[in-house]
Design a protein around this motif. Structure first.
Motif, PDB file in Angstrom:
ATOM      1  N   LEU A 184      -3.116   1.897  -4.637  1.00  0.00           N
ATOM      2  CA  LEU A 184      -4.560   2.176  -4.517  1.00  0.00           C
ATOM      3  C   LEU A 184      -5.243   1.440  -3.375  1.00  0.00           C
ATOM      4  O   LEU A 184      -6.140   1.985  -2.734  1.00  0.00           O
ATOM      5  N   ALA A 185      -4.858   0.193  -3.129  1.00  0.00           N
ATOM      6  CA  ALA A 185      -5.575  -0.574  -2.108  1.00  0.00           C
ATOM      7  C   ALA A 185      -5.476   0.121  -0.747  1.00  0.00           C
ATOM      8  O   ALA A 185      -6.461   0.212  -0.009  1.00  0.00           O
ATOM      9  N   HIS A 192      -7.570   3.159  -0.680  1.00  0.00           N
ATOM     10  CA  HIS A 192      -8.954   2.745  -0.391  1.00  0.00           C
ATOM     11  C   HIS A 192      -9.180   2.662   1.116  1.00  0.00           C
ATOM     12  O   HIS A 192     -10.183   3.171   1.635  1.00  0.00           O
ATOM     13  N   ARG A 194      -9.314   6.128   2.561  1.00  0.00           N
ATOM     14  CA  ARG A 194     -10.601   6.761   2.255  1.00  0.00           C
ATOM     15  C   ARG A 194     -11.683   6.283   3.221  1.00  0.00           C
ATOM     16  O   ARG A 194     -12.440   7.080   3.780  1.00  0.00           O
ATOM     17  N   ARG A 195     -11.714   4.992   3.455  1.00  0.00           N
ATOM     18  CA  ARG A 195     -12.743   4.444   4.344  1.00  0.00           C
ATOM     19  C   ARG A 195     -12.502   4.860   5.794  1.00  0.00           C
ATOM     20  O   ARG A 195     -13.443   4.930   6.588  1.00  0.00           O
ATOM     21  N   MET A 236     -10.586   6.218  -5.517  1.00  0.00           N
ATOM     22  CA  MET A 236     -10.040   6.288  -4.165  1.00  0.00           C
ATOM     23  C   MET A 236      -9.831   7.732  -3.707  1.00  0.00           C
ATOM     24  O   MET A 236      -9.342   7.947  -2.597  1.00  0.00           O
ATOM     25  N   ALA A 289     -20.549  -6.786   5.526  1.00  0.00           N
ATOM     26  CA  ALA A 289     -19.381  -6.584   4.682  1.00  0.00           C
ATOM     27  C   ALA A 289     -19.581  -7.242   3.323  1.00  0.00           C
ATOM     28  O   ALA A 289     -19.176  -6.717   2.287  1.00  0.00           O
ATOM     29  N   PHE A 290     -20.198  -8.400   3.321  1.00  0.00           N
ATOM     30  CA  PHE A 290     -20.501  -9.115   2.081  1.00  0.00           C
ATOM     31  C   PHE A 290     -21.962  -9.553   2.088  1.00  0.00           C
ATOM     32  O   PHE A 290     -22.600  -9.594   3.135  1.00  0.00           O
ATOM     33  N   SER A 316     -10.275  -0.233   8.223  1.00  0.00           N
ATOM     34  CA  SER A 316     -11.569   0.372   7.882  1.00  0.00           C
ATOM     35  C   SER A 316     -12.068  -0.007   6.499  1.00  0.00           C
ATOM     36  O   SER A 316     -13.263  -0.153   6.278  1.00  0.00           O
ATOM     37  N   GLY A 317     -11.163  -0.135   5.558  1.00  0.00           N
ATOM     38  CA  GLY A 317     -11.577  -0.422   4.186  1.00  0.00           C
ATOM     39  C   GLY A 317     -11.597  -1.897   3.851  1.00  0.00           C
ATOM     40  O   GLY A 317     -11.921  -2.264   2.728  1.00  0.00           O
ATOM     41  N   ASN A 318     -11.233  -2.737   4.814  1.00  0.00           N
ATOM     42  CA  ASN A 318     -11.226  -4.198   4.634  1.00  0.00           C
ATOM     43  C   ASN A 318     -10.257  -4.688   3.563  1.00  0.00           C
ATOM     44  O   ASN A 318     -10.308  -5.865   3.200  1.00  0.00           O
ATOM     45  N   ALA A 319      -9.426  -3.818   3.019  1.00  0.00           N
ATOM     46  CA  ALA A 319      -8.475  -4.266   1.996  1.00  0.00           C
ATOM     47  C   ALA A 319      -7.184  -4.670   2.686  1.00  0.00           C
ATOM     48  O   ALA A 319      -6.448  -3.820   3.195  1.00  0.00           O
ATOM     49  N   ILE A 320      -6.888  -5.967   2.709  1.00  0.00           N
ATOM     50  CA  ILE A 320      -5.734  -6.441   3.473  1.00  0.00           C
ATOM     51  C   ILE A 320      -4.428  -5.975   2.834  1.00  0.00           C
ATOM     52  O   ILE A 320      -4.363  -5.680   1.652  1.00  0.00           O
TER      53      ILE A 320
END
Lengths: 533, 533
Positions: B80-81, B84, B87-88, B122, B290-291, B396-400
């Motif tokens: 999923l990560a 994600h 998707r982004r 996602m 981002a945060f 793009s999704g910032n998920a490392i």
């Protein structure tokens, strides 16, 4: 104090001592608060599946939850597979997930996603903390939910501003001291509801009827006390004593009852169950096939077999089984226990069977075994049942990638006991990062890496589902070579000492040495080709 | 033919050529069917995050989807990560998830879980195939959904019996040939809706007003044609040309317009945007932090800045920008493009800046760069903007955990182009298993492993969120040593050649050699301590 610190203090007051963390920006106040609350030990995992699997292993062995600390939806997602296993094992876990600040969610920042939708399937309890004033009581509620009954994965989402905003010190401390007082005045873990005596009596009647019956043990019923009681019942009424295929935790070894495990293969499990008229479930579910297969039934019980529930996840299996033993008139010494016996050390080619014999021959007293041996699992029960007392932790949720993290968490729960991970090669690669945490923390974990260079179970399943032997395209998706995985290098790359073993003698020597030395070790056990499934 | 084969034939007819798979029992008929449908190439990943990240990388470079093949809810969860991130990035992905047989679900077997709840966050499109007769048309619909507009992650759940039951050959072939005919008669990927001319005219009017304006490019607008048009617009009206912080794919290098990327750090991004009265979005979203940070705004645009949308994910950014260039009266040669220039090869200590200079000095023509350099990312744009033409793929999704899988997938999409992964150490450990797939498939990927022995970005974020410098407990959750990760051994353990570099000279030599040789390589670039964030 900040919400994060109030939350941490409440966790500690509720008995949580370890946090398996892979944090990000939204969890930085939680992380910073660890220095103010030294009773909570923060442990870094290099991947979230390591953290959740470690929390599961800790929960199974400590009978109380550790917490995780995960980063938003994607971090949670990375930890879900092992939360699934924890859920199926009935393991208590407090799963903490940081979220964007409450007011920031509307902006759909890059890492934003629907955390609740992701968390619900694996969580028996879910809450998102709304305000710093509620962080402490939410944490207490999460621990209560995790402890059960029934034991659960309790997911608590903590938005960044709930962590960083201040809350009243006195109020937070009151929540913590209430939690500590409550904890001091009750048994942990909560044993569960007493089973009504008329249910016990009616099941005693069923079991004494002389009709073929089995008692199926799962969950919390595979510890010494309930096992002894169940064995007395079974011996007295002539019932079969069975356990789930991959129970979360079984206490076993010389002096404890031997329980026949339902075999993974549905056809064989159906043979184990053949002829039964009654099955009594104790913290277990009625047996079903792990998968559907064309032309085979999903239900494994024979037609006409009645299913009786003595104790569910809400109930106390210990008092229920002891009452049942009483009700069937079982004598105190009627349990059938394993004699102290070990297989001789084998020689020659290293096969799953000879490897299991080595493990049985050398298993140390008090060992904790994390079993993700997958296609080789069938060889271990008989080889180890007469070994000194130990705990056996299984892959309850069938989601591979559990073994190394589970061993890691178990080592935190029981720092004085040797931990052994029986780890298949394919599954090892899902969460191999756990080795690094073992090295960092100096955990006494010995990983036995069973290398058959394939997803052997799938080569087998390919035929079972009627898909034939597979052509070269199919087989290439089931083979782990080329290139060969060199687990010695992988382990060393993460700071874990490792050696390769290619014969029974080499494996025995390496396993013995790994057990003798403190700290983590890996033995790369290269199985003779064609020796497994 | 079986439902699985019908599905595979429909995917192939719709243009899907690669399937990144980590299958289990419920997917065995899909796997077995690969031998009957050799136009589909099955590629094994040792972890699902590798498969989904590879599908993302493939989608970005091929502009059409690859498929995944994942095993039930837990297998999906592991992927999923990176879905994600896909998707982004607006990446087309056909995400295939095997499920229990339809009639088996009621038994809640160990691996069962709520797949839809896990997939929805996602997935821009979701369907569970109900019958083998629908498998082929469901596959066609999934590909259509993935291609968009807008481009999507399309998740198709395939129960085991939908795979193994038979369906009418002629009907399945008709679906496939319809799909092939449709595909032959249209442009792939679909360009998207034409933007109405009155919208173009009104935005031209806004941009020519003389009020401070910026054009923010994202998604599909960072390719040569839209970039040139956007640059002409910006140069003609005096607007700023900006891009998203981590665009999915940017075509850049000598001869192409230089686009200023919004900086990750919100305070700096706000400075880039300061004074703007208008921002025109092209397949991009309005800039947000981002945060959230205590005391800082989440929205980055200055008060009073008007947001205009020229083209969304549904629209064609190419014709929209070319029409806008026409409408503002931009001359054909008014684009401002980068001159061919490279930094000199640096000497001495290896720092993020000197490493970036080496990359800029040596970047080969046509390279594809997968950038997960995280805290070092800031040094690369300037160092590479005058290098020969290349593609830059961002997080793009910032998920490392995206970088190595993304590079793997990009290499499948463009087998004749060199792929370079700029990979931070902490993030590398999430999906390090991708190296094995690179070795098995002999992919021409050079991984530059940037080792600063920490989650450096988090040490930085700890201060930014106002949590102080952190005590020893906090810092231990942000440091990746001890023990040191030895990425040379990790790579070699998965069959990838690797060397260690500790100075600029060593790095340049190793990088050059890795580029010169075919197949995967890893350069473990040990950055001088204290040289980064």
């Amino acid at each position: 104090m900040k919400g994060a610190e109030a939350l941490l203090r409440a966790l500690v007051a509720s008995g949580v001592e370890v946090c398996f963390a892979n944090p990000g920006t939204s969890e930085m106040h939680f992380v910073a608060s660890l220095d103010a609350v030294p009773e909570m030990r923060g442990v870094l995992g290099l991947f979230e599946g390591v953290c959740t699997g470690a929390a599961d292993g800790y929960g199974r062995m400590a009978d109380k939850p550790a917490s995780t600390l995960l980063h938003l939806g994607p971090g949670l997602a990375n930890g879900l597979a092992n939360l699934h296993n924890a859920r199926r094992a009935g393991s208590p876990v407090v799963n903490i997930v940081g979220d964007h600040a409450t007011y920031h969610k509307q902006y759909d920042a890059p890492l934003a996603t629907d955390i609740e939708s992701l968390a619900r399937p694996m969580s028996g309890w879910y809450r998102s903390s709304a305000r710093p004033e509620e962080a402490a009581s939410d944490a207490v509620a999460a621990v209560e939910a995790a402890l059960g009954p029934p034991r659960r994965v309790a997911t608590l989402v903590v938005p960044a501003d709930v962590s960083w905003l201040g809350t009243d010190d006195a109020a937070a401390e009151a929540v913590a001291s209430d939690a500590a007082a409550k904890r001091a005045s009750r048994v942990t873990p909560p044993p569960g509801n007493q089973v009504p005596s008329d249910l016990v009596d009616s099941l005693a009647h069923v079991l004494r009827s002389g009709e073929p019956a089995a008692i199926l043990l799962g969950g919390r019923s595979l510890r010494e006390r309930p096992l002894l009681a169940a064995s007395r019942v079974a011996a007295t009424v002539g019932a079969k004593l069975l356990s789930e295929t991959f129970p979360g935790r079984t206490e076993r070894g010389a002096g404890l009852p031997v329980v026949e495990r339902l075999v993974y293969l549905g056809e064989l499990a159906a043979m184990q169950l053949d002829g039964l008229r009654h099955i009594v479930l104790v913290d277990a579910r009625a047996p079903v096939s792990a998968f559907a297969y064309p032309g085979l039934k999903s239900e494994l019980l024979p037609d006409g077999c009645e299913v009786h529930v003595l104790a569910s996840g809400w109930d106390d299996p210990v008092s229920a089984l002891e009452a049942l033993a009483e009700a069937v008139g079982a004598k105190a010494d009627s349990a059938v226990v394993a004699a102290a016996t070990r297989p001789p050390l084998p020689t020659g080619a290293l096969t799953p069977a000879s490897l299991a014999a080595v493990v049985g021959a050398l298993l140390p007293e008090g060992a904790i075994v994390s079993d993700e041996s997958v296609s080789a699992y069938i060889f271990f029960p008989a080889a180890t049942e007469g070994a000194p007392r130990h705990d056996w932790l299984g892959l309850s949720g069938n989601a591979i990638g559990q073994g190394l993290p589970l061993a890691t968490g178990a080592a935190f729960a029981c720092p004085d006991r040797p931990v052994i991970a029986l780890q298949a090669d394919g599954s090892a690669m899902y969460t191999i990062q756990a080795l690094w945490t073992q090295a960092r923390e100096g955990l006494d974990v010995t990983t036995v890496l069973l290398d058959n260079s394939s997803y052997a179970i799938l080569n087998f399943e390919l035929k079972r589902v009627g898909a034939g032997a597979g052509g070269s395209a199919a087989r290439s998706l089931l083979d782990l070579s080329p290139p060969d995985l060199d687990f010695v290098k992988l382990a060393q790359g993460m700071g874990v000492e490792a050696v390769r073993a290619e014969s029974s003698e080499e494996f025995a020597a390496a396993f013995k040495q790994a057990l003798a030395e403190p700290g983590p070790h890996l033995v790369h056990a290269v199985l003779a080709r064609g020796s497994g499934l």
